[in-house]
Design an enzyme around this catalytic site. Structure first.
Site, PDB file in Angstrom:
ATOM      1  N   ASN A  10       8.292  -8.294  24.077  1.00 38.64           N
ATOM      2  CA  ASN A  10       9.623  -7.942  23.639  1.00 38.64           C
ATOM      3  C   ASN A  10      10.396  -7.169  24.664  1.00 38.64           C
ATOM      4  OD1 ASN A  10      11.563  -7.001  22.100  1.00 38.64           O
ATOM      5  ND2 ASN A  10      10.199  -5.609  20.519  1.00 38.64           N
ATOM      6  N   LYS A  12      13.138  -5.881  24.369  1.00 43.24           N
ATOM      7  CA  LYS A  12      14.141  -4.788  23.656  1.00 43.24           C
ATOM      8  C   LYS A  12      15.561  -4.948  24.128  1.00 43.24           C
ATOM      9  CE  LYS A  12      10.137  -2.409  22.359  1.00 43.24           C
ATOM     10  NZ  LYS A  12       9.552  -1.079  21.769  1.00 43.24           N
ATOM     11  N   HIS A  96      11.133  -5.483  13.177  1.00 38.72           N
ATOM     12  CA  HIS A  96      10.469  -4.756  14.130  1.00 38.72           C
ATOM     13  C   HIS A  96      10.749  -3.094  13.502  1.00 38.72           C
ATOM     14  CE1 HIS A  96       9.922  -2.426  17.836  1.00 38.72           C
ATOM     15  NE2 HIS A  96       9.216  -3.330  18.297  1.00 38.72           N
TER      16      HIS A  96
END
Ligand code: 13P
Length: 251
Positions: A10, A12, A96
């Site tokens: 991930n 982000k 998330h």
């Protein structure tokens, strides 16, 4: 039951298109040797086309970091499942802890995202996990139960095949504190039992449950040795090609 491992990165809110392209190319290289496991990357939406280009012909799965439930419409700031697929993504992370904590997403909203994404044929990585306060007050399993049940409301047994659950204790994300392998295994086994009760044991046994929270080259092998840990959702260490390459190639 042998479940195929899944190592997911991930990214982000990191990586401009140029940076994303370079990182994706190196992930593609590292994934070539890992033929007995799946690899997924979730770049920011803006970098998905560059990543898809760099990974053309590769088996690496591309995911959005979030997804709306509608095909199109007046949903300012959102990205639809159809738009994700249009760019070459076949999966989406949903729920998330940063979406829950910073942007106030609750289980209801998360469930709409999950069912919408499934409806348009995406695979969903549903994230769940307790905060430090919840763990310290003995609520971990209750929180996991609420988040798993809430996130999977209305999801059929058939669609469960396209769900991956990621257990990410909030207190272990970006803090350098990993859950002990025992803590992670306990949570994973609990989630699998829950799925087994709600659906059937066979489906629960097939479902992949990833661990996330300060996963590093130094702890991946021990985590993956746990019977109910089927992979990892990696944040910080996924931004470094060498570290992520080592994690993909866990032993
Ligand atoms: P870190 O690996 O940086 O702790 O992040 C975990 C995470 O949130 C992945 O989704």
């Amino acid at each position: 039951m042998v479940r195929r491992a899944l190592i997911a990165g991930n990214w982000k809110m990191h990586m401009t298109t140029g940076q994303a392209k370079a990182l994706a190319a190196r992930v593609g290289e590292a994934a070539k040797q890992a033929t007995d496991r799946d690899v997924l990357v979730a770049p920011p939406f803006t970098a998905i086309p560059a990543v898809a280009g760099a990974l053309a012909g590769s088996e690496v799965i591309i995911a959005g970091q979030n997804v709306c439930w509608e095909e199109q419409g007046a949903y300012t700031g959102e990205i639809s499942p159809v738009m994700l697929k249009d760019l070459g993504a076949t999966a989406a992370i949903v729920g998330h802890s940063e979406r829950r904590q910073i942007f106030g997403e609750n289980d209801d909203l998360i469930n709409r995202r999950v069912t919408g994404a499934l409806g348009f044929g995406l695979t969903v990585v549903l994230c769940v996990g307790e905060t430090l306060e919840e763990r310290e007050s003995g609520q971990t399993l209750a929180v996991l139960e609420t988040q798993v049940q809430g996130g999977l409301e209305q999801v059929s047994g058939e669609d469960l095949a396209r769900i991956v659950v990621a257990y990410e204790p909030v207190w272990a994300i970006g803090t350098g504190k990993t859950a002990t392998t025992e803590q992670a295994q306990e949570a994973h086994a609990f989630i699998r039992r829950l799925i087994g009760k709600r659906y059937e044991k066979g489906l629960a046994d097939q479902m992949r449950i990833l661990y996330g929270g300060s996963v590093k080259p130094a702890n991946i092998d021990e985590l993956m040795a746990q019977p109910d840990i089927d992979g990892a959702l990696v944040g910080g260490a996924a931004l470094d090609a060498e570290s992520f390459g080592r994690i993909i190639n866990f032993k």
